[in-house]
Design a protein around this motif. Structure first.
Motif, PDB file in Angstrom:
ATOM      1  N   ARG A   1       0.845  -1.208   0.000  1.00  0.00           N
ATOM      2  CA  ARG A   1       0.000   0.000   0.000  1.00  0.00           C
ATOM      3  C   ARG A   1       0.875   1.249   0.000  1.00  0.00           C
ATOM      4  N   ALA A   2       1.894   1.274   0.849  1.00  0.00           N
ATOM      5  CA  ALA A   2       2.779   2.439   0.935  1.00  0.00           C
ATOM      6  C   ALA A   2       3.485   2.688  -0.399  1.00  0.00           C
ATOM      7  N   VAL A   3       3.985   1.641  -1.014  1.00  0.00           N
ATOM      8  CA  VAL A   3       4.670   1.788  -2.304  1.00  0.00           C
ATOM      9  C   VAL A   3       3.710   2.327  -3.358  1.00  0.00           C
ATOM     10  N   LEU A   4       2.515   1.752  -3.431  1.00  0.00           N
ATOM     11  CA  LEU A   4       1.542   2.176  -4.438  1.00  0.00           C
ATOM     12  C   LEU A   4       1.087   3.615  -4.210  1.00  0.00           C
ATOM     13  N   GLU A   5       0.770   3.954  -2.965  1.00  0.00           N
ATOM     14  CA  GLU A   5       0.288   5.303  -2.677  1.00  0.00           C
ATOM     15  C   GLU A   5       1.394   6.341  -2.880  1.00  0.00           C
ATOM     16  N   ASN A   6       2.637   5.990  -2.574  1.00  0.00           N
ATOM     17  CA  ASN A   6       3.752   6.908  -2.818  1.00  0.00           C
ATOM     18  C   ASN A   6       3.970   7.136  -4.309  1.00  0.00           C
ATOM     19  N   ALA A   7       3.540   6.167  -5.132  1.00  0.00           N
ATOM     20  CA  ALA A   7       3.656   6.299  -6.589  1.00  0.00           C
ATOM     21  C   ALA A   7       2.427   6.984  -7.187  1.00  0.00           C
ATOM     22  N   GLY A   8       1.485   7.406  -6.328  1.00  0.00           N
ATOM     23  CA  GLY A   8       0.315   8.134  -6.802  1.00  0.00           C
ATOM     24  C   GLY A   8      -0.914   7.287  -7.099  1.00  0.00           C
ATOM     25  N   HIS A   9      -0.891   6.012  -6.728  1.00  0.00           N
ATOM     26  CA  HIS A   9      -2.048   5.143  -6.944  1.00  0.00           C
ATOM     27  C   HIS A   9      -2.942   5.139  -5.708  1.00  0.00           C
ATOM     28  N   GLU A  10      -4.211   4.894  -5.919  1.00  0.00           N
ATOM     29  CA  GLU A  10      -5.160   4.813  -4.813  1.00  0.00           C
ATOM     30  C   GLU A  10      -5.488   3.354  -4.531  1.00  0.00           C
ATOM     31  N   VAL A  11      -5.303   2.928  -3.298  1.00  0.00           N
ATOM     32  CA  VAL A  11      -5.698   1.582  -2.876  1.00  0.00           C
ATOM     33  C   VAL A  11      -7.096   1.711  -2.303  1.00  0.00           C
ATOM     34  N   VAL A  12      -8.085   1.140  -2.990  1.00  0.00           N
ATOM     35  CA  VAL A  12      -9.478   1.335  -2.594  1.00  0.00           C
ATOM     36  C   VAL A  12      -9.967   0.318  -1.576  1.00  0.00           C
ATOM     37  N   ALA A  13      -9.227  -0.803  -1.438  1.00  0.00           N
ATOM     38  CA  ALA A  13      -9.652  -1.828  -0.481  1.00  0.00           C
ATOM     39  C   ALA A  13      -8.517  -2.817  -0.256  1.00  0.00           C
ATOM     40  N   GLU A  14      -8.647  -3.555   0.828  1.00  0.00           N
ATOM     41  CA  GLU A  14      -7.739  -4.659   1.129  1.00  0.00           C
ATOM     42  C   GLU A  14      -8.588  -5.864   1.521  1.00  0.00           C
ATOM     43  N   ALA A  15      -8.031  -7.048   1.297  1.00  0.00           N
ATOM     44  CA  ALA A  15      -8.712  -8.286   1.693  1.00  0.00           C
ATOM     45  C   ALA A  15      -7.675  -9.266   2.217  1.00  0.00           C
ATOM     46  N   VAL A  16      -8.076 -10.096   3.178  1.00  0.00           N
ATOM     47  CA  VAL A  16      -7.144 -11.040   3.801  1.00  0.00           C
ATOM     48  C   VAL A  16      -7.308 -12.468   3.303  1.00  0.00           C
ATOM     49  N   ASN A  17      -8.353 -12.723   2.518  1.00  0.00           N
ATOM     50  CA  ASN A  17      -8.543 -14.052   1.945  1.00  0.00           C
ATOM     51  C   ASN A  17      -9.400 -13.944   0.687  1.00  0.00           C
ATOM     52  N   GLY A  18      -9.465 -15.029  -0.071  1.00  0.00           N
ATOM     53  CA  GLY A  18     -10.189 -15.003  -1.337  1.00  0.00           C
ATOM     54  C   GLY A  18     -11.678 -14.737  -1.186  1.00  0.00           C
ATOM     55  N   ALA A  19     -12.273 -15.244  -0.132  1.00  0.00           N
ATOM     56  CA  ALA A  19     -13.704 -15.004   0.084  1.00  0.00           C
ATOM     57  C   ALA A  19     -13.968 -13.514   0.289  1.00  0.00           C
ATOM     58  N   GLU A  20     -13.095 -12.875   1.048  1.00  0.00           N
ATOM     59  CA  GLU A  20     -13.246 -11.436   1.294  1.00  0.00           C
ATOM     60  C   GLU A  20     -13.035 -10.634   0.005  1.00  0.00           C
ATOM     61  N   VAL A  21     -12.102 -11.075  -0.842  1.00  0.00           N
ATOM     62  CA  VAL A  21     -11.884 -10.404  -2.125  1.00  0.00           C
ATOM     63  C   VAL A  21     -13.178 -10.417  -2.939  1.00  0.00           C
ATOM     64  N   ILE A  22     -13.740 -11.598  -3.096  1.00  0.00           N
ATOM     65  CA  ILE A  22     -14.961 -11.750  -3.898  1.00  0.00           C
ATOM     66  C   ILE A  22     -16.085 -10.907  -3.319  1.00  0.00           C
ATOM     67  N   GLU A  23     -16.281 -10.988  -2.003  1.00  0.00           N
ATOM     68  CA  GLU A  23     -17.353 -10.234  -1.342  1.00  0.00           C
ATOM     69  C   GLU A  23     -17.169  -8.727  -1.540  1.00  0.00           C
ATOM     70  N   ARG A  24     -15.964  -8.241  -1.337  1.00  0.00           N
ATOM     71  CA  ARG A  24     -15.720  -6.790  -1.452  1.00  0.00           C
ATOM     72  C   ARG A  24     -15.873  -6.307  -2.887  1.00  0.00           C
ATOM     73  N   VAL A  25     -15.359  -7.081  -3.847  1.00  0.00           N
ATOM     74  CA  VAL A  25     -15.487  -6.672  -5.250  1.00  0.00           C
ATOM     75  C   VAL A  25     -16.952  -6.674  -5.658  1.00  0.00           C
ATOM     76  N   GLU A  26     -17.705  -7.705  -5.277  1.00  0.00           N
ATOM     77  CA  GLU A  26     -19.132  -7.742  -5.620  1.00  0.00           C
ATOM     78  C   GLU A  26     -19.858  -6.540  -5.025  1.00  0.00           C
ATOM     79  N   ARG A  27     -19.544  -6.179  -3.782  1.00  0.00           N
ATOM     80  CA  ARG A  27     -20.163  -5.022  -3.137  1.00  0.00           C
ATOM     81  C   ARG A  27     -19.757  -3.732  -3.850  1.00  0.00           C
TER      82      ARG A  27
END
Length: 94
Positions: A14-40
């Motif tokens: 996150r720090a590397v990406l944000e320092n390069a000017g990118h926005e991190v819109v979410a984080e997930a700790v497992n595949g189920a959370e990835v799917i749930e967050r993206v669907e939402r």
């Protein structure tokens, strides 16, 4: 979006990406959370441009989560980040 089960790795990425000017819109700790967050996020109209996906995560692994994201009506781009030493898991993700 960053998907990885290691909090220190997520924070560093996150720090590397944000320092390069990118926005991190979410984080997930497992595949189920990835799917749930993206669907939402899709329902909210805020689909991430790309998911940075680890392959080795609990609950649902990154390979399965990648397949589910790519099977969506409007597929989400996935960039796989992994320390796997074997090609079999990487090839399954492709």
């Amino acid at each position: 979006m960053i998907a990885d089960d290691h909090p220190i790795f997520r924070a560093g990425l996150r720090a590397v990406l944000e320092n390069a000017g990118h926005e991190v819109v979410a984080e997930a700790v497992n595949g189920a959370e990835v799917i749930e967050r993206v669907e939402r996020m899709v329902l909210d109209g805020t689909t991430p441009d790309v998911v940075l996906m680890d392959l080795r995560m609990p609950v649902i692994d990154g390979v399965t989560a990648t397949r589910r994201l790519c099977a969506m009506a409007n597929p989400v781009r996935v960039l796989v980040l992994t320390t796997f030493e074997t090609n079999s898991a990487i090839l399954r993700a492709i």
